[in-house]
Design an enzyme around this catalytic site. Structure first.
Site: not given
Length: 216
Positions: A129-130
């Site tokens: 997850i960015d």
């Protein structure tokens, strides 16, 4: 108690090892095989290789390069980049990858997590997850392919991924990645420590002292 680990995260552009700052300004830094050999010698716990261009360019996986890296690894090896379906994952596991990491595919269709974990088990699935800061300094989930902030709660999304079968969560702090300007410890405050699966945090770490603080 989950075992604490230090995991190098390397970026690939097909068969080249690259370095970026905030996932931009990519520079060639060498041969990934040589990098893996170095990490073999110092006996790191695991290694993660991410080819962020595969999803951006919608290009095919280079299985030969991935196999060459897997053959050289003497530690658990996670590969991520351009993974979209079970057929790709099956081939990756056959050539020696031990865990796969998906990011864009999970944003496009969360059910791929359920499908993958059902076949291969949650322990093999890392969801990346960015997280980036918007104009107002608010941390949000960020789609690095189309460069858009998502209007979804970070913790709720992580829990949804876990419920679907994610075995680990990798959090990339985009605003800190590659900067060596220090880890953003508010990320740890943001994450729910009650989550009962491994969490990997990435971005800005610049000293052993920071690593010790993160590991607690």
């Amino acid at each position: 108690m989950l075992r604490k680990r230090i995991i190098p995260i390397l970026q690939l552009n097909d068969d080249e090892l690259i370095k970026s700052t905030k996932f931009k300004n990519h520079q060639y830094v060498g041969d990934p095989i040589n990098a893996v050999r170095i990490f073999n010698e110092i006996k790191v716990d695991e290694i993660i290789l991410l080819d962020i261009f595969k999803s951006k360019n919608n290009s095919k996986l280079n299985y030969k390069v991935i196999k060459d890296i897997a053959d050289e690894c003497r530690m658990p090896f996670t590969y991520g980049g351009g993974i979209k379906n079970l057929k790709q994952v099956e081939k990756l596991f056959l050539i020696g990858v031990e865990k796969i990491s998906i990011n864009t595919a999970a944003l496009e269709d969360e059910q791929i997590i359920k499908s993958l974990s059902k076949v291969y088990g949650s322990q093999s699935i890392v969801i990346s997850i960015d997280i980036n800061e918007d104009f107002f300094g608010t941390k949000k989930i960020y789609n690095s392919v189309n460069k858009k902030y998502l209007k979804i709660n970070i913790i709720d999304q992580i829990q949804k991924y876990i419920d679907l079968g994610a075995g680990e969560i990798l959090i990339n702090n985009v605003s800190k990645e590659g900067t060596l300007k220090g880890f953003d410890f508010s990320i740890l405050e943001l994450l729910n420590k009650r989550l009962n699966i491994p969490l990997i945090v990435n971005g800005g770490i610049n000293s052993y002292d920071e690593i010790n603080r993160i590991l607690g």
